[in-house]
Design a protein around this motif. Sequence first.
Motif, short mmCIF file in Angstrom:
data_model
loop_
_atom_site.label_atom_id
_atom_site.label_comp_id
_atom_site.label_asym_id
_atom_site.label_seq_id
_atom_site.Cartn_x
_atom_site.Cartn_y
_atom_site.Cartn_z
N ARG A 74 2.54 8.32 16.36
CA ARG A 74 2.84 6.92 16.68
C ARG A 74 2.39 5.98 15.56
NH1 ARG A 74 3.39 4.44 21.66
NH2 ARG A 74 2.58 6.27 22.77
N PHE A 75 1.28 6.35 14.87
CA PHE A 75 0.72 5.49 13.83
C PHE A 75 1.08 5.95 12.42
CE2 PHE A 75 -2.10 5.29 17.55
CZ PHE A 75 -1.95 3.95 17.86
N ARG A 76 1.45 7.22 12.27
CA ARG A 76 1.92 7.70 10.97
C ARG A 76 3.29 7.15 10.64
NH1 ARG A 76 0.30 12.90 12.46
NH2 ARG A 76 2.49 13.57 12.53
N LYS A 77 4.11 6.98 11.66
CA LYS A 77 5.47 6.50 11.45
C LYS A 77 5.44 4.97 11.33
CE LYS A 77 7.36 10.39 14.07
NZ LYS A 77 8.05 10.82 15.32
N THR A 78 4.89 4.52 10.22
CA THR A 78 4.66 3.09 10.05
C THR A 78 5.95 2.29 9.99
OG1 THR A 78 4.51 3.47 7.65
CG2 THR A 78 2.44 3.39 8.89
N GLU A 79 7.05 2.93 9.60
CA GLU A 79 8.32 2.20 9.54
C GLU A 79 8.81 1.80 10.93
OE1 GLU A 79 9.22 6.48 10.20
OE2 GLU A 79 7.89 5.35 8.86
N GLN A 80 8.24 2.42 11.98
CA GLN A 80 8.65 2.10 13.34
C GLN A 80 7.75 1.04 13.99
OE1 GLN A 80 9.03 5.70 15.66
NE2 GLN A 80 10.35 6.69 14.14
N ILE A 81 6.73 0.61 13.28
CA ILE A 81 5.81 -0.42 13.80
C ILE A 81 6.21 -1.77 13.22
CG2 ILE A 81 3.42 -1.19 14.01
CD1 ILE A 81 2.55 1.71 13.68
N LEU A 82 6.73 -2.62 14.08
CA LEU A 82 7.20 -3.92 13.63
C LEU A 82 6.05 -4.73 13.04
CD1 LEU A 82 9.88 -5.51 13.67
CD2 LEU A 82 9.07 -6.65 15.73
N GLY A 83 6.28 -5.30 11.86
CA GLY A 83 5.28 -6.15 11.25
C GLY A 83 4.52 -5.53 10.10
N LEU A 84 4.58 -4.20 9.96
CA LEU A 84 3.84 -3.53 8.89
C LEU A 84 4.59 -3.50 7.57
CD1 LEU A 84 2.11 -0.37 10.45
CD2 LEU A 84 1.10 -2.57 9.86
N ASN A 85 5.91 -3.57 7.63
CA ASN A 85 6.73 -3.40 6.44
C ASN A 85 7.54 -4.66 6.13
OD1 ASN A 85 6.66 -0.24 5.81
ND2 ASN A 85 6.65 -0.53 8.03
N ARG A 86 7.86 -4.82 4.86
CA ARG A 86 8.72 -5.90 4.42
C ARG A 86 9.47 -5.43 3.17
NH1 ARG A 86 8.08 -11.62 4.31
NH2 ARG A 86 6.94 -11.42 6.29
N ILE A 109 0.86 -1.19 0.00
CA ILE A 109 0.00 0.00 0.00
C ILE A 109 0.89 1.23 0.00
CG2 ILE A 109 -1.72 1.33 1.31
CD1 ILE A 109 -2.70 -1.31 2.49
N LYS A 110 0.54 2.20 -0.81
CA LYS A 110 1.26 3.48 -0.81
C LYS A 110 0.53 4.45 0.11
CE LYS A 110 3.25 3.01 -5.44
NZ LYS A 110 3.37 3.60 -6.80
N GLY A 163 11.03 -2.76 2.48
CA GLY A 163 10.76 -1.37 2.09
C GLY A 163 9.33 -1.10 1.65
N HIS A 164 8.45 -2.10 1.72
CA HIS A 164 7.06 -1.93 1.30
C HIS A 164 6.14 -1.96 2.51
CE1 HIS A 164 8.07 -2.23 -2.93
NE2 HIS A 164 8.72 -3.37 -2.69
N LEU A 165 5.13 -1.09 2.50
CA LEU A 165 4.11 -1.03 3.54
C LEU A 165 2.94 -1.92 3.14
CD1 LEU A 165 2.93 0.35 6.13
CD2 LEU A 165 2.01 2.12 4.59
N TYR A 166 2.49 -2.78 4.07
CA TYR A 166 1.46 -3.75 3.72
C TYR A 166 0.12 -3.55 4.44
CZ TYR A 166 4.57 -6.60 0.89
OH TYR A 166 5.41 -7.05 -0.11
N ALA A 167 0.03 -2.60 5.34
CA ALA A 167 -1.24 -2.38 6.03
C ALA A 167 -1.25 -1.00 6.67
CB ALA A 167 -1.47 -3.45 7.09
#
Length: 349
Positions: free
Chosen positions: A111-123, A97-98, A125-129
């Motif tokens: 806290r939620f905008r910084k998705t790169e800091q939430i473990l499990g959301l990225n793989r 998801i972009k 370099g891509h955001l998945y949720a």
Amino acid sequence: MKFTRKIRLDFLTLALLSSMASAENTLRILTWHGYADPDWVAAFEQKYHSKVELTYISSDDELWEKINRKQANTYDVFAVNTAELQRYIDHNLVTPIKQNQIPNTKNQLPRFRKTEQILGLNRNGHLYAIPFTYSEMGLIYDKKQFKTPPTSMDNLWQTQYRGKIVLYDGSNHNFSLTALTLHANNPFKLSTNEMKQTVDKLLQLRPQNPIFYTTPEQGTQAFINNKAALMFANYGQQQIKLLQNAGADIGYIIPQEGVLAWLNCWAISNTSKNRKLAENWINYTLEKTVSHSLSQRHGLSNTLIGGNLKDSDKILWLEPSENFALRSQYWDRIRAGKARQDAQRQLTK
């Protein structure tokens, strides 16, 4: 005859085109109860001239079965927590998801905008949720039995509260919260030694004669009926709301050692036929009216306002555990009241 056949062909063509158009403008959502209320759905359908088909699930296992079915995937967007998301990525069941395609993310807390800091959301370099709702699992206490609020989950082990503690009957979370009190490096990935220490401490809960629950409603009744002093709030804000509605005089804390928390997000299926409409749905649920309504109606925290969390609070978003089956096996023995030596003996097998 030719004229009649032509009319029939034209009619069939129109019907086919109409069916195709309808399919193209239908959004199939797989989600939990409370995440897509009828009035939200109706407003979305009107705004985007679309039709929404809702399917509800009640467990992570059911969600996995429906998304991972062998036949063609029939869902466009679904709600999943960060700990579960990993296996959907592993099996190529979700698509990146972009974030710039979901403009309402700008309304979310940092806290939620910084998705790169939430473990499990990225793989890779891509955001998945996209985060939607969450619940921290804090500690509920009876104000009448505490002159000052407790500060730690360790209070569950204090003997003066014997027979007055209420626990969630779940192996995974009980192991993780106990590991937190032992200051494990990672409460979701316990070493062999950390596992032994955690089992030993969980066994020490047996003399406390805890009362167990599985649903928020059961927890409310257990707390009130047993005049409990403390409860591990597996459902967080939902349980606070239920107890307050029942007239309980309670307080709620985020433990000093940190707090477990689940974060449910919207993900887009890898076989979605309506990606843009799926993005519109995710964006729509982050509108202030919808997110605030989520909290007011269902007691669920939203990602736009702070709720009970402060920036200084230590939040540990759930991760897959080192061995869920093993945790479940140990918990069954502990729950059944097996002797410590017996449980420890099982650890060495």
